[in-house]
Design an enzyme around this catalytic site. Sequence first.
Site, PDB file in Angstrom:
ATOM      1  N   GLY A 239     122.373 -44.133  -1.708  1.00  0.00           N
ATOM      2  CA  GLY A 239     121.929 -45.382  -1.105  1.00  0.00           C
ATOM      3  C   GLY A 239     121.904 -45.424   0.406  1.00  0.00           C
ATOM      4  O   GLY A 239     121.476 -46.428   0.989  1.00  0.00           O
ATOM      5  N   ARG A 276     117.297 -40.528  -0.579  1.00  0.00           N
ATOM      6  CA  ARG A 276     116.489 -40.852   0.604  1.00  0.00           C
ATOM      7  C   ARG A 276     117.062 -40.234   1.883  1.00  0.00           C
ATOM      8  O   ARG A 276     116.299 -39.776   2.734  1.00  0.00           O
ATOM      9  CB  ARG A 276     116.443 -42.378   0.743  1.00  0.00           C
ATOM     10  N   ARG A 312     105.233 -47.472  -2.078  1.00  0.00           N
ATOM     11  CA  ARG A 312     106.307 -48.247  -1.452  1.00  0.00           C
ATOM     12  C   ARG A 312     105.801 -49.486  -0.680  1.00  0.00           C
ATOM     13  O   ARG A 312     106.378 -50.570  -0.820  1.00  0.00           O
ATOM     14  CB  ARG A 312     107.185 -47.373  -0.556  1.00  0.00           C
ATOM     15  N   CYS A 342      91.333 -50.350  -6.480  1.00  0.00           N
ATOM     16  CA  CYS A 342      90.761 -51.681  -6.667  1.00  0.00           C
ATOM     17  C   CYS A 342      91.838 -52.749  -6.786  1.00  0.00           C
ATOM     18  O   CYS A 342      91.985 -53.389  -7.839  1.00  0.00           O
ATOM     19  CB  CYS A 342      89.871 -51.677  -7.900  1.00  0.00           C
ATOM     20  N   GLU A 343      92.637 -52.902  -5.763  1.00  0.00           N
ATOM     21  CA  GLU A 343      93.667 -53.944  -5.720  1.00  0.00           C
ATOM     22  C   GLU A 343      93.867 -54.335  -4.264  1.00  0.00           C
ATOM     23  O   GLU A 343      93.931 -53.459  -3.389  1.00  0.00           O
ATOM     24  CB  GLU A 343      95.016 -53.415  -6.225  1.00  0.00           C
ATOM     25  N   TYR A 371     110.696 -40.987  -2.678  1.00  0.00           N
ATOM     26  CA  TYR A 371     110.004 -42.018  -3.452  1.00  0.00           C
ATOM     27  C   TYR A 371     108.532 -42.110  -3.060  1.00  0.00           C
ATOM     28  O   TYR A 371     107.941 -43.182  -3.063  1.00  0.00           O
ATOM     29  CB  TYR A 371     110.727 -43.376  -3.322  1.00  0.00           C
TER      30      TYR A 371
HETATM   31  N1  LLP Z   1     122.331 -42.569  -7.627  1.00  0.00           N
HETATM   32  C1  LLP Z   1     121.817 -43.440  -8.503  1.00  0.00           C
HETATM   33  C2  LLP Z   1     122.556 -43.727  -9.742  1.00  0.00           C
HETATM   34  C3  LLP Z   1     120.589 -44.068  -8.232  1.00  0.00           C
HETATM   35  O1  LLP Z   1     120.087 -44.923  -9.105  1.00  0.00           O
HETATM   36  C4  LLP Z   1     119.893 -43.764  -7.031  1.00  0.00           C
HETATM   37  C5  LLP Z   1     118.620 -44.395  -6.722  1.00  0.00           C
HETATM   38  C6  LLP Z   1     120.469 -42.835  -6.145  1.00  0.00           C
HETATM   39  C7  LLP Z   1     121.697 -42.259  -6.467  1.00  0.00           C
HETATM   40  C8  LLP Z   1     119.821 -42.418  -4.850  1.00  0.00           C
HETATM   41  O2  LLP Z   1     119.612 -43.483  -3.995  1.00  0.00           O
HETATM   42  P1  LLP Z   1     119.143 -43.197  -2.482  1.00  0.00           P
HETATM   43  O3  LLP Z   1     120.231 -42.396  -1.819  1.00  0.00           O
HETATM   44  O4  LLP Z   1     117.868 -42.446  -2.542  1.00  0.00           O
HETATM   45  O5  LLP Z   1     118.969 -44.548  -1.893  1.00  0.00           O
HETATM   46  N2  LLP Z   1     112.055 -46.506  -5.289  1.00  0.00           N
HETATM   47  C9  LLP Z   1     112.951 -47.150  -4.331  1.00  0.00           C
HETATM   48  C10 LLP Z   1     114.352 -46.614  -4.415  1.00  0.00           C
HETATM   49  C11 LLP Z   1     114.966 -46.704  -5.795  1.00  0.00           C
HETATM   50  C12 LLP Z   1     116.331 -46.075  -5.870  1.00  0.00           C
HETATM   51  C13 LLP Z   1     116.775 -45.916  -7.285  1.00  0.00           C
HETATM   52  N3  LLP Z   1     118.059 -45.309  -7.441  1.00  0.00           N
HETATM   53  C14 LLP Z   1     112.345 -47.008  -2.941  1.00  0.00           C
HETATM   54  O6  LLP Z   1     111.279 -46.407  -2.809  1.00  0.00           O
HETATM   55  O7  LLP Z   1     112.906 -47.516  -1.974  1.00  0.00           O
END
Ligand code: LLP
Length: 416
Positions: A239, A276, A312, A342-343, A371
């Site tokens: 996160g 990320r 995104r 088309c949106e 992502y």
């Molecule tokens: N661990 C778990 C259990 C997760 O569900 C996620 C992300 C991560 C780790 C990694 O999170 P990160 O470090 O990448 O923030 N599609 C969205 C983000 C969805 C994240 C889902 N879970 C976007 O494009 O911002």
Amino acid sequence: MHDFHYKDDILFCEDVPLGKMAQAVGTPLYVYSSKTLTDHFQKLDRAFSSVEHLICYSVKSNSNLAVLSLLKNLGSGFDIVSGGELFRALKAGADPRKIVFAGVGKTADEIEFALKENILFFTVESFPELEEIDAVARRLGKTAQIAIRVNPDVDPKTHQYTSTGKAENKFGLDMEASVEAYRKALTLKGMRATALHMHIGSQIVDTEPYQEAVKKIIPLIQRLKKVGVPLETLDIGGGLGIVYKEETPSTAEAFARAVLPLIRDLGLKILIEPGRFVAGNAGVLLTKVLYLKTSPVKNFVIVDAGMNDLIRPSLYGAYHGILPVVNHRIGKVVSDVVGPICESGDFFAKDRSLPSVEPGDILAIMSAGAYGFSMASHYNSRPRVAEVMVRGNQFQVIREREKLEDLIRGEKVGEV
Ligand code: LLP
């Protein structure tokens, strides 16, 4: 922070001009920097070096085999959320003992696949799932290692779609239910509860929500140890936020400085699941300007990438920087940058002041390494784009552009 820089008005990834790759491979095109991926992984690894730890890169953020393989070679484990991600991680040569499996809806087949591969642990998110894992494990004569995902009910102050640790979210179990789940796990023969997991959300720029969550979880860990839960690992999830525009996210070091004093003495191995943070700023999406169009109220820059390639902005209203790969320095124009889908939601920027561009110019949509491709679809029957990895002055296609035939693979005209 990343390795995409101008040299004399030409935008480079490491030592390769982006325009050169667009010309050789075509557009739209994802380009990743192996140096940025490496640097970001190592920053986090170093920040946690004073404790026993494992980084499990979150495969969902960018699951290309070359990315996974690069990170595996740096010692990374993997956070997966499906049988498909397990398949990818194994294909990239991952050590199954460094794979953790999260998600609220694992199927019996996925559980079986992961058990047969002897992954490190499953993160369990409900009571029925606890029983399902136990049943599959006993059927296979195995012992599943599990973590309960605790939902600490804290506000990560991020987009509502990427917030996962609040009481109203579908993820994990609340504190009391978690204790009950661990007690239940102690009675099940097919499992050992060796870990505790939390993941409170994504693109979190401050350390406070993590501190708040960890502070809530510590008394729980102490309680669990007292009742005989054989905890070995604390997984604090992923996160960590990155810079898309003007955010000032905490650095890896500041993050470690904020959480380590709270958890260092628990005697547990620390696991982190960044996606990320590692991949986000390590990638860009190159797209070609097709047409310019002006309405009475707007200027539109119409490009060849669409929301199916990078969703995104459409899905979260997310901001991505947009830079011309050659800056002609002929003034600025305020425009919407839009795709061919088309949106009306198919846009990359709204009312953005951009250097003036012409049809044929290439733009780099920044911070698209996480992502981006992993959320791409075939919407509007558009083949998915190619991906390239850069290392120094070399680049390599790590995923070929799909062909029209790929769009219909497995389909039948049908006779009914
Ligand atoms: N661990 C778990 C259990 C997760 O569900 C996620 C992300 C991560 C780790 C990694 O999170 P990160 O470090 O990448 O923030 N599609 C969205 C983000 C969805 C994240 C889902 N879970 C976007 O494009 O911002």
